[in-house]
Design an enzyme around this catalytic site. Structure first.
Site, PDB file in Angstrom:
ATOM      1  N   ALA A 152       0.969  -1.096  -0.166  1.00  0.00           N
ATOM      2  CA  ALA A 152      -0.014  -0.132   0.035  1.00  0.00           C
ATOM      3  C   ALA A 152       0.848   1.342  -0.097  1.00  0.00           C
ATOM      4  O   ALA A 152       0.597   2.060  -0.723  1.00  0.00           O
ATOM      5  CB  ALA A 152      -0.868  -0.016   1.381  1.00  0.00           C
ATOM      6  N   TYR A 153       1.787   1.263   0.693  1.00  0.00           N
ATOM      7  CA  TYR A 153       2.735   2.412   0.835  1.00  0.00           C
ATOM      8  C   TYR A 153       3.543   2.592  -0.186  1.00  0.00           C
ATOM      9  O   TYR A 153       3.425   3.817  -1.098  1.00  0.00           O
ATOM     10  CB  TYR A 153       3.783   2.273   1.937  1.00  0.00           C
ATOM     11  CG  TYR A 153       4.782   3.391   2.262  1.00  0.00           C
ATOM     12  CD1 TYR A 153       4.324   4.503   2.711  1.00  0.00           C
ATOM     13  CD2 TYR A 153       6.094   2.936   1.886  1.00  0.00           C
ATOM     14  CE1 TYR A 153       5.537   5.439   2.762  1.00  0.00           C
ATOM     15  CE2 TYR A 153       7.143   4.256   2.071  1.00  0.00           C
ATOM     16  CZ  TYR A 153       6.675   5.240   2.616  1.00  0.00           C
ATOM     17  OH  TYR A 153       7.768   6.486   2.888  1.00  0.00           O
ATOM     18  N   SER A 154       4.120   1.498  -0.824  1.00  0.00           N
ATOM     19  CA  SER A 154       5.006   1.660  -2.097  1.00  0.00           C
ATOM     20  C   SER A 154       3.827   2.209  -3.502  1.00  0.00           C
ATOM     21  O   SER A 154       4.270   2.817  -4.263  1.00  0.00           O
ATOM     22  CB  SER A 154       5.427   0.327  -2.507  1.00  0.00           C
ATOM     23  OG  SER A 154       6.270   0.381  -3.757  1.00  0.00           O
TER      24      SER A 154
END
Length: 245
Positions: A152-154
């Site tokens: 999700a962060y990437s």
């Protein structure tokens, strides 16, 4: 470059990379608007640090995903310093989870800060940066590393990179540069939170330079991009990670 005193807005400037970027830009001669979300005490400490070194700074609270807050942040910088020449958008959020297990409410919060927040700040920067200025966004080297639990962060930072590259082209004719810095593992509270010593040691061994980055390492890259010497760099993602391959 124009002759006025250069002024910068740094979001996420109360701690971590943002704090070091604000202090470094002030040391390079910029007046700095220290943007923060919640920790007024830490933001005011950055202002005191800048002023103690002979610089100029103001602390301004803003939710980067709220277009009214961000417009007010730019207004405050323009009122205090006469205009805006550099925007370093360091505010961000990180949630780690496998794709299968991620709480979608966390996904929404992550994207609100990292994607919408970057877009809102970039929109104001595109409208207001003076000729000779620069916008610096922040991605992550994880975009290229594809590490498990960073999905999700990437993904949110991949969106930041795409937006950055397009905006650099949209600002043709303005003499404004737009670049992203993509740090590798950097010793900040955000990075260290929840990691045991073994995990930190393993991540520190990844770069060819065999250590974690420091906020000062990343601030040096930001200062270069914001300088006249760095003005020929445009539309790039600078992977400042010590040589992770």
């Amino acid at each position: 470059m124009t002759e006025h005193t250069r002024a910068a807005i740094v979001t996420g400037a109360s701690r971590g990379i943002g704090r070091e970027v604000a202090i470094r830009l002030a040391a390079e001669g910029h007046a700095v608007a220290v943007g923060y979300a919640g920790r007024k005490d830490l933001a005011e400490d950055v202002v005191r640090t800048v002023e103690a070194a002979g610089g100029r700074a103001v602390a301004v609270r803003a939710d980067v995903a709220d277009e009214h807050d961000v417009a007010a942040l730019f207004d405050a910088a323009e009122t205090a310093f006469g205009g805006v020449d550099v925007v370093a958008h360091a505010a961000g959020r990180m949630v780690l989870s496998t794709v299968a297990d991620l709480d979608l409410a966390d996904l929404d919060d992550l994207h609100r800060t990292n994607i919408r927040g970057t877009f809102v700040v970039a929109q104001q920067a595109a409208r207001r940066l003076r000729s000779g200025g620069t916008l610096i966004t922040f991605s992550t080297s994880v975009v290229g590393l594809a590490l498990p639990s960073y999905g999700a962060y990437s993904a949110s930072k991949g969106a930041v990179e795409a937006l950055t590259m397009i905006l650099a082209r949209e600002l043709r004719g303005r003499d404004v540069t737009v670049n992203a810095i993509a740090p590798g593992p950097t010793a900040t509270d955000l990075f260290l939170d929840g990691k045991d010593e073994e995990t930190v040691a393993r991540l520190a061994a990844q770069p060819s330079l065999e250590r974690l980055g420091t906020p000062a390492d990343i601030a040096g890259v930001a200062a270069f991009l914001a300088s006249e010497q760095g003005h020929w760099v445009n539309g790039q993602v600078v992977r400042a990670n010590g040589g992770i391959v």
